[in-house]
Design a protein around this motif. Structure first.
Motif, PDB file in Angstrom:
ATOM      1  N   ASN A  88       0.786  -1.235   0.000  1.00  0.00           N
ATOM      2  CA  ASN A  88       0.000   0.000   0.000  1.00  0.00           C
ATOM      3  C   ASN A  88       0.817   1.284   0.000  1.00  0.00           C
ATOM      4  OD1 ASN A  88      -2.503  -1.346  -0.156  1.00  0.00           O
ATOM      5  ND2 ASN A  88      -2.419  -1.754   2.044  1.00  0.00           N
ATOM      6  N   ASN A  89       2.128   1.174  -0.102  1.00  0.00           N
ATOM      7  CA  ASN A  89       2.979   2.351  -0.256  1.00  0.00           C
ATOM      8  C   ASN A  89       3.430   2.428  -1.709  1.00  0.00           C
ATOM      9  OD1 ASN A  89       3.043   3.145   2.531  1.00  0.00           O
ATOM     10  ND2 ASN A  89       4.365   1.383   2.893  1.00  0.00           N
ATOM     11  N   ALA A  90       3.622   3.640  -2.197  1.00  0.00           N
ATOM     12  CA  ALA A  90       4.073   3.833  -3.575  1.00  0.00           C
ATOM     13  C   ALA A  90       5.423   3.157  -3.789  1.00  0.00           C
ATOM     14  CB  ALA A  90       4.181   5.323  -3.881  1.00  0.00           C
ATOM     15  N   ILE A  91       5.555   2.503  -4.940  1.00  0.00           N
ATOM     16  CA  ILE A  91       6.832   1.896  -5.292  1.00  0.00           C
ATOM     17  C   ILE A  91       7.556   2.823  -6.263  1.00  0.00           C
ATOM     18  CG2 ILE A  91       6.031  -0.465  -4.885  1.00  0.00           C
ATOM     19  CD1 ILE A  91       5.794  -0.780  -7.961  1.00  0.00           C
ATOM     20  N   PRO A  92       8.889   2.740  -6.330  1.00  0.00           N
ATOM     21  CA  PRO A  92       9.617   3.553  -7.305  1.00  0.00           C
ATOM     22  C   PRO A  92       9.179   3.181  -8.725  1.00  0.00           C
ATOM     23  CG  PRO A  92      11.116   2.477  -5.767  1.00  0.00           C
ATOM     24  CD  PRO A  92       9.766   1.902  -5.536  1.00  0.00           C
ATOM     25  N   LEU A  93       9.212   4.129  -9.625  1.00  0.00           N
ATOM     26  CA  LEU A  93       8.697   3.885 -10.973  1.00  0.00           C
ATOM     27  C   LEU A  93       9.787   3.674 -12.023  1.00  0.00           C
ATOM     28  CD1 LEU A  93       5.789   6.474 -11.009  1.00  0.00           C
ATOM     29  CD2 LEU A  93       5.677   4.019 -10.543  1.00  0.00           C
ATOM     30  N   LYS A  94      11.022   3.762 -11.631  1.00  0.00           N
ATOM     31  CA  LYS A  94      12.132   3.683 -12.576  1.00  0.00           C
ATOM     32  C   LYS A  94      12.074   2.420 -13.453  1.00  0.00           C
ATOM     33  CE  LYS A  94      17.054   4.695 -12.074  1.00  0.00           C
ATOM     34  NZ  LYS A  94      18.103   4.804 -11.077  1.00  0.00           N
ATOM     35  N   PHE A  95      11.646   1.313 -12.909  1.00  0.00           N
ATOM     36  CA  PHE A  95      11.632   0.039 -13.635  1.00  0.00           C
ATOM     37  C   PHE A  95      10.263  -0.292 -14.238  1.00  0.00           C
ATOM     38  CE2 PHE A  95      10.530  -0.731  -9.279  1.00  0.00           C
ATOM     39  CZ  PHE A  95       9.476  -1.621  -9.347  1.00  0.00           C
ATOM     40  N   VAL A  96       9.255   0.518 -13.925  1.00  0.00           N
ATOM     41  CA  VAL A  96       7.897   0.296 -14.445  1.00  0.00           C
ATOM     42  C   VAL A  96       7.839   0.853 -15.866  1.00  0.00           C
ATOM     43  CG1 VAL A  96       5.442   0.845 -14.139  1.00  0.00           C
ATOM     44  CG2 VAL A  96       6.896   0.439 -12.129  1.00  0.00           C
ATOM     45  N   PRO A  97       7.376   0.040 -16.826  1.00  0.00           N
ATOM     46  CA  PRO A  97       7.291   0.544 -18.201  1.00  0.00           C
ATOM     47  C   PRO A  97       6.567   1.891 -18.273  1.00  0.00           C
ATOM     48  CG  PRO A  97       6.808  -1.799 -18.160  1.00  0.00           C
ATOM     49  CD  PRO A  97       6.896  -1.344 -16.727  1.00  0.00           C
ATOM     50  N   LYS A  98       7.106   2.799 -19.092  1.00  0.00           N
ATOM     51  CA  LYS A  98       6.549   4.157 -19.218  1.00  0.00           C
ATOM     52  C   LYS A  98       5.079   4.131 -19.623  1.00  0.00           C
ATOM     53  CE  LYS A  98       9.806   7.216 -18.411  1.00  0.00           C
ATOM     54  NZ  LYS A  98       9.754   7.839 -17.108  1.00  0.00           N
ATOM     55  N   LYS A 106      -2.714   9.188 -16.212  1.00  0.00           N
ATOM     56  CA  LYS A 106      -3.788   9.807 -16.979  1.00  0.00           C
ATOM     57  C   LYS A 106      -5.173   9.314 -16.544  1.00  0.00           C
ATOM     58  CE  LYS A 106      -5.454  10.374 -21.699  1.00  0.00           C
ATOM     59  NZ  LYS A 106      -5.325   9.959 -23.078  1.00  0.00           N
ATOM     60  N   SER A 107      -5.321   8.022 -16.340  1.00  0.00           N
ATOM     61  CA  SER A 107      -6.636   7.438 -16.062  1.00  0.00           C
ATOM     62  C   SER A 107      -7.034   7.477 -14.592  1.00  0.00           C
ATOM     63  CB  SER A 107      -6.666   5.987 -16.547  1.00  0.00           C
ATOM     64  OG  SER A 107      -6.373   5.917 -17.920  1.00  0.00           O
ATOM     65  N   PHE A 108      -6.048   7.497 -13.705  1.00  0.00           N
ATOM     66  CA  PHE A 108      -6.335   7.468 -12.268  1.00  0.00           C
ATOM     67  C   PHE A 108      -5.471   8.504 -11.544  1.00  0.00           C
ATOM     68  CE2 PHE A 108      -7.104   3.256 -14.048  1.00  0.00           C
ATOM     69  CZ  PHE A 108      -8.424   3.048 -13.691  1.00  0.00           C
ATOM     70  N   PRO A 109      -5.740   9.801 -11.802  1.00  0.00           N
ATOM     71  CA  PRO A 109      -4.949  10.836 -11.129  1.00  0.00           C
ATOM     72  C   PRO A 109      -5.097  10.720  -9.610  1.00  0.00           C
ATOM     73  CG  PRO A 109      -6.845  11.792 -12.276  1.00  0.00           C
ATOM     74  CD  PRO A 109      -6.834  10.333 -12.594  1.00  0.00           C
ATOM     75  N   ASN A 110      -4.107  11.185  -8.926  1.00  0.00           N
ATOM     76  CA  ASN A 110      -4.083  11.145  -7.450  1.00  0.00           C
ATOM     77  C   ASN A 110      -3.979   9.733  -6.893  1.00  0.00           C
ATOM     78  OD1 ASN A 110      -4.376  13.993  -7.389  1.00  0.00           O
ATOM     79  ND2 ASN A 110      -6.575  13.725  -7.689  1.00  0.00           N
ATOM     80  N   THR A 111      -3.507   8.797  -7.707  1.00  0.00           N
ATOM     81  CA  THR A 111      -3.205   7.450  -7.206  1.00  0.00           C
ATOM     82  C   THR A 111      -1.746   7.159  -7.521  1.00  0.00           C
ATOM     83  OG1 THR A 111      -3.730   6.263  -9.259  1.00  0.00           O
ATOM     84  CG2 THR A 111      -5.558   6.627  -7.697  1.00  0.00           C
ATOM     85  N   HIS A 112      -1.246   6.083  -6.949  1.00  0.00           N
ATOM     86  CA  HIS A 112       0.107   5.648  -7.262  1.00  0.00           C
ATOM     87  C   HIS A 112       0.146   4.129  -7.315  1.00  0.00           C
ATOM     88  CE1 HIS A 112      -0.183   6.584  -2.912  1.00  0.00           C
ATOM     89  NE2 HIS A 112       0.350   5.382  -2.783  1.00  0.00           N
ATOM     90  N   ILE A 113       1.151   3.613  -7.972  1.00  0.00           N
ATOM     91  CA  ILE A 113       1.322   2.161  -8.094  1.00  0.00           C
ATOM     92  C   ILE A 113       1.892   1.631  -6.790  1.00  0.00           C
ATOM     93  CG2 ILE A 113       2.515   0.317  -9.342  1.00  0.00           C
ATOM     94  CD1 ILE A 113       2.445   2.150 -11.836  1.00  0.00           C
ATOM     95  N   GLU A 126      -1.350  -3.060  -9.172  1.00  0.00           N
ATOM     96  CA  GLU A 126      -2.329  -2.611  -8.188  1.00  0.00           C
ATOM     97  C   GLU A 126      -2.030  -1.160  -7.874  1.00  0.00           C
ATOM     98  OE1 GLU A 126      -3.664  -3.450  -3.588  1.00  0.00           O
ATOM     99  OE2 GLU A 126      -2.848  -5.121  -4.729  1.00  0.00           O
ATOM    100  N   ILE A 127      -3.085  -0.340  -7.856  1.00  0.00           N
ATOM    101  CA  ILE A 127      -2.900   1.073  -7.539  1.00  0.00           C
ATOM    102  C   ILE A 127      -3.509   1.385  -6.174  1.00  0.00           C
ATOM    103  CG2 ILE A 127      -2.618   1.819  -9.928  1.00  0.00           C
ATOM    104  CD1 ILE A 127      -5.529   2.626 -10.026  1.00  0.00           C
ATOM    105  N   SER A 128      -3.186   2.560  -5.661  1.00  0.00           N
ATOM    106  CA  SER A 128      -3.518   2.910  -4.278  1.00  0.00           C
ATOM    107  C   SER A 128      -5.001   2.989  -3.972  1.00  0.00           C
ATOM    108  CB  SER A 128      -2.840   4.227  -3.894  1.00  0.00           C
ATOM    109  OG  SER A 128      -3.174   5.245  -4.807  1.00  0.00           O
TER     110      SER A 128
END
Length: 146
Positions: A88-98, A106-113, A126-128
């Motif tokens: 339930n905490n945001a993960i770094p995005l460096k390795f997540v495909p752009k 774009k589709s779920f603003p104010n959320t994080h992976i 899974e998003i927040s």
């Protein structure tokens, strides 16, 4: 005598089907080089609290790393990441495909992976807000998972 042979064969078959799964705690420097690099590049500010090597059978080996912030990372036998779970905490995005990052933003603003899992066919994200999204191996959105 035939009963003894039959029983011996049954016993051997039963033993051969018993799961071989073994877990053991290892030092983080015993992880494959790919896994060590992945952690260094994406989680440098976190400490490793435990590293586990799991053998499912004689040929299959996986690794699990738990960080001090609760994030769990799973690697295959070569040290390639398979799953990152931020619990339930945001993960770094460096390795997540752009393309996945862009779709979520774009589709779920104010959320994080908070979790991502990859296989040879797809990514599960899974998003927040609790939604689970599925993407194909190219990172293109396919569906919201139930």
């Amino acid at each position: 005598m035939n009963k003894i042979k039959t029983m011996a064969i049954v016993a051997l078959v039963a033993l051969s089907t018993v799961s071989y799964a073994q877990k053991k705690v290892i030092n983080s420097n015993q992880l494959p080089a790919n896994a060590q690099t992945f952690i260094k590049n994406n989680f440098a500010s976190n400490q490793i609290t435990s590293t586990i090597e799991e053998k499912e059978n004689l040929l299959s080996k996986e690794y699990q790393v738990i960080l001090n912030n609760g994030t769990k990372i799973e690697f295959d036998k070569s040290g390639n990441w398979e799953e990152v779970d931020g619990h339930n905490n945001a993960i770094p995005l460096k390795f997540v495909p752009k393309s996945i990052q862009n779709y979520v933003t774009k589709s779920f603003p104010n959320t994080h992976i908070v979790k991502i899992k990859k296989s040879s066919r797809k990514f599960e994200v899974e998003i927040s807000n609790g939604l689970e999204l599925e993407f194909n191996k190219k990172g293109q959105f396919t569906k919201i998972d139930d």
